[in-house]
Design an enzyme around this catalytic site. Structure first.
Site: not given
Length: 179
Positions: A135-136
């Site tokens: 989850p950047c």
């Protein structure tokens, strides 16, 4: 042998790439670094078990559930530093954010350094080959800036809202490299 497939999502078409080692990439069509490190010799295999598991995960995610990433076989290709940063991203809880500086601090600690550049960390975040799952999109600027998302700021905002993040304190910068 490397395989690929495509699937639909609320953020547009996605390209998945993987092998027997696991998922190597999940890219949004048109994103920065699209299909980076994907071998030229890649065969389409829509029902590859790795892809079936990812599709199920994405279905749960986009239906508002909080699927666990440990059920997936993830095998992103990157340097040891990038791998360190990506493992930190995987620990950001669903519905929460961290700043680039906080990620840099954790990377420095993990690597036994006294400090780490937030810019270097941002580069590793930006080169994340497994969007959404790693989850950047949960990484924001220290001032609340929604900067640095290879898939585009509007998609980052969509994903944060999908997770119920209070985005009222966040803003889209008027200029920058990731717009």
């Amino acid at each position: 042998m490397y395989y690929y497939t495509e699937c639909k999502s609320p953020v547009g078409p996605l390209l998945l790439a993987g092998s027997q080692n696991g998922l190597h990439g999940l890219w949004m069509k048109g994103q920065k670094y699209f299909a980076a490190h994907m071998p030229k010799e890649c065969e389409r295999f829509d029902h590859f078990p790795v892809f079936e598991a990812v599709r199920e995960w994405l279905e749960l995610y986009f239906s508002g559930q909080q699927p666990q990433t440990d059920s997936l076989s993830l095998a992103p290709v990157g340097s040891p530093f990038q791998q360190t940063v990506w493992s930190i991203l995987l620990r950001i809880p669903y519905g929460q954010t961290m700043t680039y500086g906080e990620v840099a601090g954790q990377a420095a600690f993990t690597l036994g350094k006294t400090r780490m550049s937030a810019q270097a960390t941002g580069g590793a975040v930006g080169h994340n080959p497994i969007s959404i799952i790693i989850p950047c999109h949960r990484v924001v600027g220290k001032n609340g800036s929604l900067t640095g998302y290879a898939g585009g700021i509007q998609k980052k905002l969509f994903l944060l809202n999908q997770e119920g993040v209070d985005t009222s304190r966040l803003f889209i910068p008027s200029k920058g490299t990731a717009l």
